[in-house]
Design an enzyme around this catalytic site. Sequence first.
Site, PDB file in Angstrom:
ATOM      1  N   GLY A   1       0.812  -1.222   0.000  1.00 57.52           N
ATOM      2  CA  GLY A   1       0.000   0.000   0.000  1.00 57.52           C
ATOM      3  C   GLY A   1       0.835   1.257   0.000  1.00 57.52           C
ATOM      4  O   GLY A   1       2.054   1.221   0.139  1.00 57.52           O
TER       5      GLY A   1
ATOM      6  N   GLY B   1       2.523   3.605   1.535  1.00 58.10           N
ATOM      7  CA  GLY B   1       3.047   3.819   2.879  1.00 58.10           C
ATOM      8  C   GLY B   1       3.561   5.231   3.073  1.00 58.10           C
ATOM      9  O   GLY B   1       3.677   5.728   4.190  1.00 58.10           O
ATOM     10  N   ARG B   2       3.893   5.865   1.972  1.00 58.34           N
ATOM     11  CA  ARG B   2       4.336   7.262   2.086  1.00 58.34           C
ATOM     12  C   ARG B   2       3.928   8.050   0.855  1.00 58.34           C
ATOM     13  O   ARG B   2       4.608   8.985   0.431  1.00 58.34           O
ATOM     14  CB  ARG B   2       5.830   7.354   2.302  1.00 58.34           C
ATOM     15  CG  ARG B   2       6.635   6.690   1.225  1.00 58.34           C
ATOM     16  CD  ARG B   2       8.015   7.196   1.291  1.00 58.34           C
ATOM     17  NE  ARG B   2       8.895   6.378   0.494  1.00 58.34           N
ATOM     18  CZ  ARG B   2      10.163   6.596   0.403  1.00 58.34           C
ATOM     19  NH1 ARG B   2      10.692   7.592   1.061  1.00 58.34           N
ATOM     20  NH2 ARG B   2      10.910   5.836  -0.339  1.00 58.34           N
TER      21      ARG B   2
ATOM     22  N   ASP C   1       8.182   5.532   8.468  1.00 57.68           N
ATOM     23  CA  ASP C   1       7.707   6.846   8.912  1.00 57.68           C
ATOM     24  C   ASP C   1       6.870   7.618   7.900  1.00 57.68           C
ATOM     25  O   ASP C   1       6.375   8.703   8.186  1.00 57.68           O
ATOM     26  CB  ASP C   1       8.899   7.709   9.356  1.00 57.68           C
ATOM     27  CG  ASP C   1       9.942   7.851   8.260  1.00 57.68           C
ATOM     28  OD1 ASP C   1       9.641   7.499   7.098  1.00 57.68           O
ATOM     29  OD2 ASP C   1      11.056   8.321   8.566  1.00 57.68           O
TER      30      ASP C   1
ATOM     31  N   ARG D   1       3.760  14.130  -7.257  1.00 59.35           N
ATOM     32  CA  ARG D   1       3.767  13.381  -8.508  1.00 59.35           C
ATOM     33  C   ARG D   1       2.428  13.552  -9.229  1.00 59.35           C
ATOM     34  O   ARG D   1       1.396  13.752  -8.584  1.00 59.35           O
ATOM     35  CB  ARG D   1       4.003  11.885  -8.235  1.00 59.35           C
ATOM     36  CG  ARG D   1       5.244  11.625  -7.427  1.00 59.35           C
ATOM     37  CD  ARG D   1       5.696  10.191  -7.523  1.00 59.35           C
ATOM     38  NE  ARG D   1       4.832   9.236  -6.836  1.00 59.35           N
ATOM     39  CZ  ARG D   1       5.206   7.972  -6.599  1.00 59.35           C
ATOM     40  NH1 ARG D   1       6.390   7.527  -7.001  1.00 59.35           N
ATOM     41  NH2 ARG D   1       4.393   7.151  -5.958  1.00 59.35           N
TER      42      ARG D   1
ATOM     43  N   ASP E   1       4.555  -4.242  -7.124  1.00 56.47           N
ATOM     44  CA  ASP E   1       3.909  -3.043  -6.589  1.00 56.47           C
ATOM     45  C   ASP E   1       4.501  -1.786  -7.226  1.00 56.47           C
ATOM     46  O   ASP E   1       3.978  -0.689  -7.023  1.00 56.47           O
ATOM     47  CB  ASP E   1       4.045  -2.980  -5.063  1.00 56.47           C
ATOM     48  CG  ASP E   1       5.483  -3.115  -4.594  1.00 56.47           C
ATOM     49  OD1 ASP E   1       6.124  -4.122  -4.942  1.00 56.47           O
ATOM     50  OD2 ASP E   1       5.975  -2.214  -3.902  1.00 56.47           O
ATOM     51  N   ASN E   2       5.572  -1.949  -7.992  1.00 59.26           N
ATOM     52  CA  ASN E   2       6.159  -0.795  -8.675  1.00 59.26           C
ATOM     53  C   ASN E   2       5.899  -0.856 -10.179  1.00 59.26           C
ATOM     54  O   ASN E   2       6.628  -0.248 -10.961  1.00 59.26           O
ATOM     55  CB  ASN E   2       7.668  -0.727  -8.411  1.00 59.26           C
ATOM     56  CG  ASN E   2       7.970  -0.347  -6.968  1.00 59.26           C
ATOM     57  OD1 ASN E   2       7.123   0.238  -6.288  1.00 59.26           O
ATOM     58  ND2 ASN E   2       9.151  -0.668  -6.502  1.00 59.26           N
TER      59      ASN E   2
HETATM   60  P1  AMP Z   1       9.357   0.717  -2.471  1.00 55.52           P
HETATM   61  O1  AMP Z   1      10.357  -0.373  -2.414  1.00 55.52           O
HETATM   62  O2  AMP Z   1       9.923   2.093  -2.265  1.00 55.52           O
HETATM   63  O3  AMP Z   1       8.498   0.632  -3.691  1.00 55.52           O
HETATM   64  O4  AMP Z   1       8.400   0.531  -1.216  1.00 55.52           O
HETATM   65  C1  AMP Z   1       7.759  -0.670  -0.900  1.00 55.52           C
HETATM   66  C2  AMP Z   1       6.689  -0.408   0.112  1.00 55.52           C
HETATM   67  O5  AMP Z   1       7.246   0.199   1.275  1.00 55.52           O
HETATM   68  C3  AMP Z   1       5.568   0.498  -0.364  1.00 55.52           C
HETATM   69  O6  AMP Z   1       4.386   0.037   0.209  1.00 55.52           O
HETATM   70  C4  AMP Z   1       5.966   1.823   0.220  1.00 55.52           C
HETATM   71  O7  AMP Z   1       4.853   2.682   0.406  1.00 55.52           O
HETATM   72  C5  AMP Z   1       6.581   1.432   1.542  1.00 55.52           C
HETATM   73  N1  AMP Z   1       7.559   2.417   2.021  1.00 55.52           N
HETATM   74  C6  AMP Z   1       8.783   2.684   1.531  1.00 55.52           C
HETATM   75  N2  AMP Z   1       9.389   3.638   2.242  1.00 55.52           N
HETATM   76  C7  AMP Z   1       8.534   4.012   3.219  1.00 55.52           C
HETATM   77  C8  AMP Z   1       8.565   4.953   4.288  1.00 55.52           C
HETATM   78  N3  AMP Z   1       9.615   5.736   4.508  1.00 55.52           N
HETATM   79  N4  AMP Z   1       7.478   5.043   5.073  1.00 55.52           N
HETATM   80  C9  AMP Z   1       6.401   4.266   4.867  1.00 55.52           C
HETATM   81  N5  AMP Z   1       6.304   3.359   3.913  1.00 55.52           N
HETATM   82  C10 AMP Z   1       7.357   3.228   3.081  1.00 55.52           C
HETATM   83 MG    MG Z   2       7.038   1.481  -4.506  1.00 53.69          MG
END
Ligand code: AMP
Ligand code: MG
Length: 519
Positions: A100, A102-103, A134, A192, A269-270
């Site tokens: 989901g 997350g940020r 966070d 974005r 998810d990306n």
């Molecule tokens: P990513 O690898 O950056 O695509 O992130 C994978 C997952 O981790 C996604 O659900 C992001 O929203 C969550 N995520 C990454 N960094 C953070 C952060 N600093 N705080 C909260 N969620 C994060």
């Molecule tokens: Mg991501």
Amino acid sequence: MKLNPSDTFNKQLPADSNVSNTPRQVFDAAFSFVAPRIPSDPKLIHVADEVAQLIGISEAESKSNDFLNLVSGRAIYPDTKPYAMAYAGHQFGNWAGQLGDGRAINLFEVLHQNKRWTLQLKGAGETPYSRTADGLAVLRSSIREHLCSEAMYYLGVPTTRSLSLVTSGDKVLRDILYNGNAAYEDGAVVCRVAPSFIRFGNFQLFTARKDIKNLKALADYTIQYFYPEITVSGKEKYLQFYQEVVNRTVEMVLHWQRVGFVHGVMNTDNMSILGLTIDYGPYGWLEDYDPDWTPNTTDAEGRRYRFRNQPDIALWNLVQFGNALYPLIEDIVPMEEVLNSYSQQFDSQFPIIQQQKLGLEAEYDADFQDELTALLTASESDMTIFYRNLANVLKSDAPEHAFSKIEFSFYELDKIIDDLKTRWFNWFALYLEKIKAENISDSERKQAMNQVNPKYVLRNYMAQLAIEAAEKEDFTLIDELYTLLKNPYDEQPQYEKWFAKRPDWARDKVGCSMLSCSS
Ligand code: AMP
Ligand code: MG
């Protein structure tokens, strides 16, 4: 500042009934309403003027306090309800369950000149999907995302856009190398912009939970707004949708391979449902030509997402997406045909692009291309410089002279000796034969090549220089790179210094050749 909000996602799809902003599993919902965190001292660092125009914001408006409030999360635009999306995903090949936004917090959708855009803040605080993190983002990764989104757009690569970059005034704790050396960094927020931020993982979440009702609702929603050309109903509708997503994904990956872009984290998810490059994290550009390279230190061991794996990984992700859509189609044979069309499209398009990069219209010669790939790798040639300078070769050149025109692309010229040099001369002898057999002039070939081989890409060291200056509150390099990268295929004599190989200091530097997911 007056925008034209027109929300659909958060109106048509089911919302999380729990409105508390605490990390948890969210069921029976496509998203959760959540307000951005109020930044303590937001400052506008950069605005992408053309993105502002896309959504109906004038230059004067982009300098207003209202604008800063909007893109920093300090104020919610009237009558809108920000939300974080629910999605799941496979990370590095393993099922990770619910992830989901997350940020990321979606602010609202805007309709402008008949186009629909979603505005989304990245780094604006916790959401129910933040798990143990966070919800924040640091300045360095936000500069990289802002500049690269726009650079990719001007390169002609399908991508999400970036409207703005602000610093939040808050400090964020990060352990860049995951080695116990956490330190405080400046927090930042990027706004974005894309038609939608829906990912493969949004579909995967519902299927994993056997929530077929919401799976169907999400598919119907996505088709209605983003694939309106699909007008059939029943299973055929979802099959066509699958085909379209395959087509767009092939196109995106072909562009990546053309310009030498390595995404770094091709988790499901990306993967955008619209075939857009999304989530700029530990990405990079091939400099010394190494098809096995990935900038992502988190993936250093298996190098799952290395440059040459990207086409196969996109296919693997499409298999997962197919599994997610299966309950709506339940017919494996046509789904396999759709999947097979991925390789068919890739295998027919990739050689054409390789030929275009070489300025050749004749039939693809696999041995000739393979020898080039081997030579580029063995010679540590800079991909961008090699292809760009290759356009200067003339039909009348002798092989040695043609070779001398691309010498500048070698990281260590004095290593190109003996057998390696002979192989280059032989390759050029063949190349000269091929260009002589073509019907176009040297200048026409050069012009065509320069439209597919960029002169300027956002090399990691360039972003790193902009980051180091920004950390000292000097933002001029962000402006300069943004302007430079708006015209990546043009000669820009005033910026010739950026047509340069990665400098030695950047070879093994964190932030240049190595990046982690810590952002
Ligand atoms: P990513 O690898 O950056 O695509 O992130 C994978 C997952 O981790 C996604 O659900 C992001 O929203 C969550 N995520 C990454 N960094 C953070 C952060 N600093 N705080 C909260 N969620 C994060
Ligand atoms: Mg991501």
